[in-house]
Design a protein around this motif. Structure first.
Motif, PDB file in Angstrom:
ATOM      1  N   GLU A   1      11.037   7.570  -4.999  1.00 29.02           N
ATOM      2  CA  GLU A   1      11.331   6.821  -3.886  1.00 29.02           C
ATOM      3  C   GLU A   1      10.625   5.353  -4.046  1.00 29.02           C
ATOM      4  O   GLU A   1      10.956   4.365  -4.258  1.00 29.02           O
ATOM      5  CB  GLU A   1      10.800   7.212  -2.733  1.00 29.02           C
ATOM      6  CG  GLU A   1      11.050   6.134  -1.448  1.00 29.02           C
ATOM      7  CD  GLU A   1      10.258   6.892  -0.085  1.00 29.02           C
ATOM      8  OE1 GLU A   1      10.250   6.201   0.783  1.00 29.02           O
ATOM      9  OE2 GLU A   1       9.692   7.931  -0.163  1.00 29.02           O
ATOM     10  N   ILE A   2       9.308   5.454  -4.925  1.00 29.76           N
ATOM     11  CA  ILE A   2       8.381   4.306  -5.346  1.00 29.76           C
ATOM     12  C   ILE A   2       9.258   3.424  -6.061  1.00 29.76           C
ATOM     13  O   ILE A   2       9.225   2.363  -6.257  1.00 29.76           O
ATOM     14  CB  ILE A   2       7.126   4.621  -5.531  1.00 29.76           C
ATOM     15  CG1 ILE A   2       6.232   5.121  -4.192  1.00 29.76           C
ATOM     16  CG2 ILE A   2       6.432   3.257  -6.202  1.00 29.76           C
ATOM     17  CD1 ILE A   2       4.992   5.821  -4.487  1.00 29.76           C
ATOM     18  N   ARG A   3       9.674   4.041  -7.198  1.00 31.89           N
ATOM     19  CA  ARG A   3      10.434   3.343  -8.330  1.00 31.89           C
ATOM     20  C   ARG A   3      11.742   2.752  -7.704  1.00 31.89           C
ATOM     21  O   ARG A   3      11.893   1.663  -8.359  1.00 31.89           O
ATOM     22  CB  ARG A   3      10.599   4.603  -9.246  1.00 31.89           C
ATOM     23  CG  ARG A   3      11.418   4.130 -10.730  1.00 31.89           C
ATOM     24  CD  ARG A   3      10.231   2.982 -11.462  1.00 31.89           C
ATOM     25  NE  ARG A   3      11.169   2.595 -12.662  1.00 31.89           N
ATOM     26  CZ  ARG A   3      10.905   1.374 -13.178  1.00 31.89           C
ATOM     27  NH1 ARG A   3       9.831   0.660 -12.634  1.00 31.89           N
ATOM     28  NH2 ARG A   3      11.270   1.111 -14.348  1.00 31.89           N
ATOM     29  N   ALA A   4      12.273   3.460  -7.026  1.00 35.85           N
ATOM     30  CA  ALA A   4      13.601   2.918  -6.503  1.00 35.85           C
ATOM     31  C   ALA A   4      13.248   1.556  -5.550  1.00 35.85           C
ATOM     32  O   ALA A   4      13.994   0.586  -5.636  1.00 35.85           O
ATOM     33  CB  ALA A   4      14.310   3.887  -5.718  1.00 35.85           C
ATOM     34  N   TYR A   5      12.129   1.703  -4.881  1.00 33.80           N
ATOM     35  CA  TYR A   5      11.864   0.484  -4.166  1.00 33.80           C
ATOM     36  C   TYR A   5      11.324  -0.641  -4.873  1.00 33.80           C
ATOM     37  O   TYR A   5      11.967  -1.818  -4.884  1.00 33.80           O
ATOM     38  CB  TYR A   5      10.767   0.902  -3.337  1.00 33.80           C
ATOM     39  CG  TYR A   5      10.022  -0.119  -2.629  1.00 33.80           C
ATOM     40  CD1 TYR A   5      10.717  -0.608  -1.558  1.00 33.80           C
ATOM     41  CD2 TYR A   5       8.867  -0.994  -3.028  1.00 33.80           C
ATOM     42  CE1 TYR A   5       9.939  -2.039  -0.920  1.00 33.80           C
ATOM     43  CE2 TYR A   5       8.252  -1.826  -2.191  1.00 33.80           C
ATOM     44  CZ  TYR A   5       8.922  -2.622  -1.244  1.00 33.80           C
ATOM     45  OH  TYR A   5       8.305  -3.593  -0.682  1.00 33.80           O
ATOM     46  N   GLN A   6      10.716  -0.387  -6.180  1.00 38.36           N
ATOM     47  CA  GLN A   6      10.364  -1.511  -7.025  1.00 38.36           C
ATOM     48  C   GLN A   6      11.418  -2.034  -7.851  1.00 38.36           C
ATOM     49  O   GLN A   6      11.324  -3.181  -7.775  1.00 38.36           O
ATOM     50  CB  GLN A   6       9.274  -0.708  -8.070  1.00 38.36           C
ATOM     51  CG  GLN A   6       7.903  -0.522  -7.456  1.00 38.36           C
ATOM     52  CD  GLN A   6       6.924   0.260  -8.405  1.00 38.36           C
ATOM     53  OE1 GLN A   6       7.604   0.768  -9.254  1.00 38.36           O
ATOM     54  NE2 GLN A   6       5.795   0.289  -8.134  1.00 38.36           N
TER      55      GLN A   6
ATOM     56  N   GLU B   1       0.827  -1.094   0.051  1.00 39.92           N
ATOM     57  CA  GLU B   1       0.024  -0.112  -0.148  1.00 39.92           C
ATOM     58  C   GLU B   1       0.947   1.357   0.013  1.00 39.92           C
ATOM     59  O   GLU B   1       0.669   2.327  -0.664  1.00 39.92           O
ATOM     60  CB  GLU B   1      -0.814  -0.182   1.385  1.00 39.92           C
ATOM     61  CG  GLU B   1      -1.551   1.265   1.122  1.00 39.92           C
ATOM     62  CD  GLU B   1      -2.797   1.094   2.480  1.00 39.92           C
ATOM     63  OE1 GLU B   1      -3.044   2.214   2.939  1.00 39.92           O
ATOM     64  OE2 GLU B   1      -3.105   0.178   2.627  1.00 39.92           O
ATOM     65  N   TYR B   2       1.958   1.198   0.963  1.00 37.20           N
ATOM     66  CA  TYR B   2       2.869   2.349   0.948  1.00 37.20           C
ATOM     67  C   TYR B   2       3.478   2.783  -0.342  1.00 37.20           C
ATOM     68  O   TYR B   2       3.793   3.762  -0.923  1.00 37.20           O
ATOM     69  CB  TYR B   2       3.762   2.090   2.045  1.00 37.20           C
ATOM     70  CG  TYR B   2       4.503   3.411   2.248  1.00 37.20           C
ATOM     71  CD1 TYR B   2       4.198   4.581   2.983  1.00 37.20           C
ATOM     72  CD2 TYR B   2       5.952   3.579   1.788  1.00 37.20           C
ATOM     73  CE1 TYR B   2       5.108   5.741   3.254  1.00 37.20           C
ATOM     74  CE2 TYR B   2       6.821   4.473   2.037  1.00 37.20           C
ATOM     75  CZ  TYR B   2       6.229   5.464   2.646  1.00 37.20           C
ATOM     76  OH  TYR B   2       7.257   6.870   3.211  1.00 37.20           O
ATOM     77  N   TYR B   3       3.934   1.567  -1.169  1.00 36.82           N
ATOM     78  CA  TYR B   3       4.792   1.845  -2.405  1.00 36.82           C
ATOM     79  C   TYR B   3       3.825   1.620  -3.581  1.00 36.82           C
ATOM     80  O   TYR B   3       4.438   1.495  -4.702  1.00 36.82           O
ATOM     81  CB  TYR B   3       6.055   0.955  -2.362  1.00 36.82           C
ATOM     82  CG  TYR B   3       7.036   1.267  -1.417  1.00 36.82           C
ATOM     83  CD1 TYR B   3       7.847   2.400  -1.465  1.00 36.82           C
ATOM     84  CD2 TYR B   3       6.966   0.195  -0.390  1.00 36.82           C
ATOM     85  CE1 TYR B   3       8.733   2.533  -0.725  1.00 36.82           C
ATOM     86  CE2 TYR B   3       7.859   0.724   0.553  1.00 36.82           C
ATOM     87  CZ  TYR B   3       8.963   1.788   0.456  1.00 36.82           C
ATOM     88  OH  TYR B   3       9.824   1.989   1.407  1.00 36.82           O
TER      89      TYR B   3
ATOM     90  N   ALA C   1      12.557  -6.092  -7.265  1.00 34.58           N
ATOM     91  CA  ALA C   1      12.988  -6.774  -8.851  1.00 34.58           C
ATOM     92  C   ALA C   1      14.171  -7.383  -9.017  1.00 34.58           C
ATOM     93  O   ALA C   1      14.222  -8.198  -9.491  1.00 34.58           O
ATOM     94  CB  ALA C   1      12.584  -5.641 -10.093  1.00 34.58           C
ATOM     95  N   GLY C   2      15.241  -6.982  -8.166  1.00 33.75           N
ATOM     96  CA  GLY C   2      16.578  -7.529  -8.399  1.00 33.75           C
ATOM     97  C   GLY C   2      17.226  -7.068  -9.275  1.00 33.75           C
ATOM     98  O   GLY C   2      16.880  -5.938 -10.175  1.00 33.75           O
ATOM     99  N   PRO C   3      18.298  -7.632  -9.862  1.00 38.83           N
ATOM    100  CA  PRO C   3      19.182  -7.245 -10.770  1.00 38.83           C
ATOM    101  C   PRO C   3      18.729  -7.255 -12.283  1.00 38.83           C
ATOM    102  O   PRO C   3      19.191  -6.591 -12.930  1.00 38.83           O
ATOM    103  CB  PRO C   3      20.402  -8.572 -10.750  1.00 38.83           C
ATOM    104  CG  PRO C   3      20.294  -9.225  -9.663  1.00 38.83           C
ATOM    105  CD  PRO C   3      18.772  -8.944  -8.974  1.00 38.83           C
ATOM    106  N   GLY C   4      17.690  -8.257 -12.474  1.00 36.82           N
ATOM    107  CA  GLY C   4      17.191  -8.280 -13.639  1.00 36.82           C
ATOM    108  C   GLY C   4      16.214  -7.021 -13.937  1.00 36.82           C
ATOM    109  O   GLY C   4      16.179  -6.737 -15.207  1.00 36.82           O
ATOM    110  N   GLY C   5      16.006  -6.221 -13.136  1.00 36.43           N
ATOM    111  CA  GLY C   5      15.143  -5.043 -13.093  1.00 36.43           C
ATOM    112  C   GLY C   5      13.551  -5.570 -13.497  1.00 36.43           C
ATOM    113  O   GLY C   5      13.266  -6.552 -13.354  1.00 36.43           O
TER     114      GLY C   5
END
Length: 87
Positions: free
Chosen positions: A73-78, A32-34, A82-86
């Motif tokens: 901030e949300i995009r960085a969290y996502q 919810e926060y992200y 997602a890990g190294p693959g993006g």
């Protein structure tokens, strides 16, 4: 041997259950926060308020900057999730 371990671990079952519930609560809160949708809606509402003359350009710029930082901030969290693959 497996049955013996299960019997010995049985008193810890409530603790494992509480841990599972807490994990689910944390996951739901993070989701919810992200979630970018409310921030995007706030940006659209901010634009409408500016066009309607409800707020001045200075207030618009200040609030827009805050919302865009939140989206970053949300995009960085996502991306981290997602890990190294993006994504």
């Amino acid at each position: 041997m497996g049955l013996l371990i299960e019997i010995l671990a049985l008193p810890l079952a409530p603790l494992r259950g509480v841990g599972w519930v807490l994990d689910k609560v944390v996951q739901a809160a993070e989701q919810e926060y992200y979630d970018p949708s409310p921030v995007q809606e706030a940006l659209a509402g901010l634009e409408r308020a500016r066009e309607a003359g409800d707020i001045d350009e200075e207030e618009f710029a200040h609030r827009e900057e805050q919302l865009l930082e939140r989206l970053e901030e949300i995009r960085a969290y996502q991306l981290r999730r997602a890990g190294p693959g993006g994504l």
